[in-house]
Write a protein that holds these residues in place. Structure first.
Motif, short mmCIF file in Angstrom:
data_model
loop_
_atom_site.label_atom_id
_atom_site.label_comp_id
_atom_site.label_asym_id
_atom_site.label_seq_id
_atom_site.Cartn_x
_atom_site.Cartn_y
_atom_site.Cartn_z
N LYS A 71 -3.88 -2.81 -1.42
CA LYS A 71 -5.31 -3.55 -2.22
C LYS A 71 -5.44 -3.42 -3.84
O LYS A 71 -6.00 -4.51 -4.31
N TYR A 92 1.46 -1.91 3.90
CA TYR A 92 0.68 -2.02 4.02
C TYR A 92 -0.20 -1.46 5.16
O TYR A 92 0.05 -0.99 6.66
N TYR A 93 -1.44 -0.78 5.03
CA TYR A 93 -2.72 0.02 6.11
C TYR A 93 -3.64 -0.63 6.06
O TYR A 93 -4.22 -0.56 5.03
N TRP A 94 -3.43 -1.58 7.16
CA TRP A 94 -4.72 -2.11 6.72
C TRP A 94 -5.84 -1.42 6.65
O TRP A 94 -7.42 -1.41 6.33
N GLU A 95 -5.65 0.44 7.46
CA GLU A 95 -7.15 0.81 7.59
C GLU A 95 -7.55 1.02 6.32
O GLU A 95 -8.28 1.54 5.73
N ASP A 97 -5.90 -0.69 3.15
CA ASP A 97 -6.68 -1.70 2.38
C ASP A 97 -6.98 -2.96 2.37
O ASP A 97 -7.27 -3.73 1.98
N GLY A 98 -8.18 -3.05 3.65
CA GLY A 98 -8.74 -4.18 4.07
C GLY A 98 -7.29 -5.00 4.93
O GLY A 98 -6.40 -5.03 4.55
N ARG A 99 -8.71 -5.99 5.45
CA ARG A 99 -7.27 -7.19 6.29
C ARG A 99 -6.69 -7.81 5.62
O ARG A 99 -7.26 -8.65 4.60
N ILE A 100 -5.48 -8.20 5.60
CA ILE A 100 -4.63 -8.87 4.36
C ILE A 100 -3.63 -10.48 5.17
O ILE A 100 -3.16 -9.80 6.33
N ASP A 104 -1.37 -9.78 8.45
CA ASP A 104 -1.67 -9.80 9.54
C ASP A 104 -0.54 -11.18 10.64
O ASP A 104 -0.67 -11.08 11.69
N THR A 110 5.08 -7.81 2.48
CA THR A 110 4.73 -6.80 1.53
C THR A 110 5.30 -7.04 0.05
O THR A 110 4.08 -7.22 -0.89
#
Ligand SMILES: NC(=O)c1ccc[n+]([C@@H]2O[C@H](COP(=O)([O-])OP(=O)(O)OC[C@H]3O[C@@H](n4cnc5c(N)ncnc54)[C@H](OP(=O)(O)O)[C@@H]3O)[C@@H](O)[C@H]2O)c1
Length: 211
Positions: A71, A92-95, A97-100, A104, A110
């Motif tokens: 992020k 990428y860890y959406w937990e 970094d938030g959703r990208i 997704d 990345t």
């Protein structure tokens, strides 16, 4: 002495800084909170290590490592990294970094995101699928049976050659995944992610990855 700019001083940044200093490089290392917060780290790393802002680390590095939460990629300095090789360890860890959406929806990788952010740099995927605590302990000399292998990817053959030589310095064989667009094969949750494997096993795990 070659100077490496390191952007990110957490698990991976500090570990690679140690590995580089031990191999004769100078490092200029940075985080988000400012160089004064890295005083203990650089004291521990010794005289070849300096703490700086990310801008300064990018400027002073002859090549660089970006190793921050995904992020934060948008904050990585652009102009001072132009014309340089930039290693990308990021996942990428959406937990975290938030959703990208692009990731997704499997429209991007990345490392491709970092290359887009740094259009004048040669971005190379490196050290993204090994735990930080194994980087300085799992290497072995070239030719050792079962030597651990790590994947790389870049849109530039020079980038791949660069990381291949660096991996060898750290004691790892290299498997070239190909272009950054193909680097999803070694992203999180794929078979090759964060498991110990030699070159043949890594090639097999990359081949059976599903998008
Ligand atoms: N940990 C592992 O074993 C491992 C393995 C392979 C790949 N990775 C990936 O590599 C990346 C780094 O992982 P990590 O575990 O080292 O993370 P970490 O321990 O959380 O460290 C992140 C570092 O990035 C810095 N940072 C954040 N924003 C920044 C900015 N705008 N400019 C400069 N520095 C900034 C942080 O500084 P502050 O503390 O001052 O905010 C911190 O030093 C991640 O994408 C991760 O998924 C991790």
């Amino acid at each position: 002495m070659t100077t490496v700019g390191i952007i990110g001083a957490g698990h991976i940044g500090s570990t690679l800084a140690r590995g580089l200093v031990d191999r004769g490089y100078a490092v200029v290392i940075s985080n988000s909170r400012g160089p004064e917060t890295l005083a203990d780290l650089v004291a521990d790393l010794g005289p070849r290590a300096t703490a700086a802002t990310a801008q300064d680390a990018a400027e002073r590095g002859e090549w660089a490592i970006v190793t921050v939460p995904l992020k934060a990629l948008e904050h990585v300095p652009v102009a001072p990294l132009a014309g340089k090789i930039v290693l990308d360890t990021n996942n990428y860890y959406w937990e975290r970094d938030g959703r990208i959406a692009e990731l997704d929806e499997k429209r991007a990788t990345t490392s491709g995101l970092l290359q887009r952010h740094l259009p004048g740099s040669t971005v190379v995927k490196a050290f993204n699928h090994i735990r930080s605590d194994e980087i300085l302990t799992d290497g072995s000399p070239a030719g050792t049976p079962g030597r651990r292998a790590l994947a790389t990817a870049s849109d530039s053959p020079l980038g791949v050659a660069f990381v291949t030589a660096l991996y060898d310095e750290f004691g790892f064989d290299t498997v070239n995944v190909g272009a950054l667009a193909d680097s999803w094969r070694v992203e999180r949750d794929r078979p090759a992610y964060v498991v110990r494997q030699d070159a043949a096993e890594l090639e097999a795990n990359l081949a059976r990855a599903e998008r």
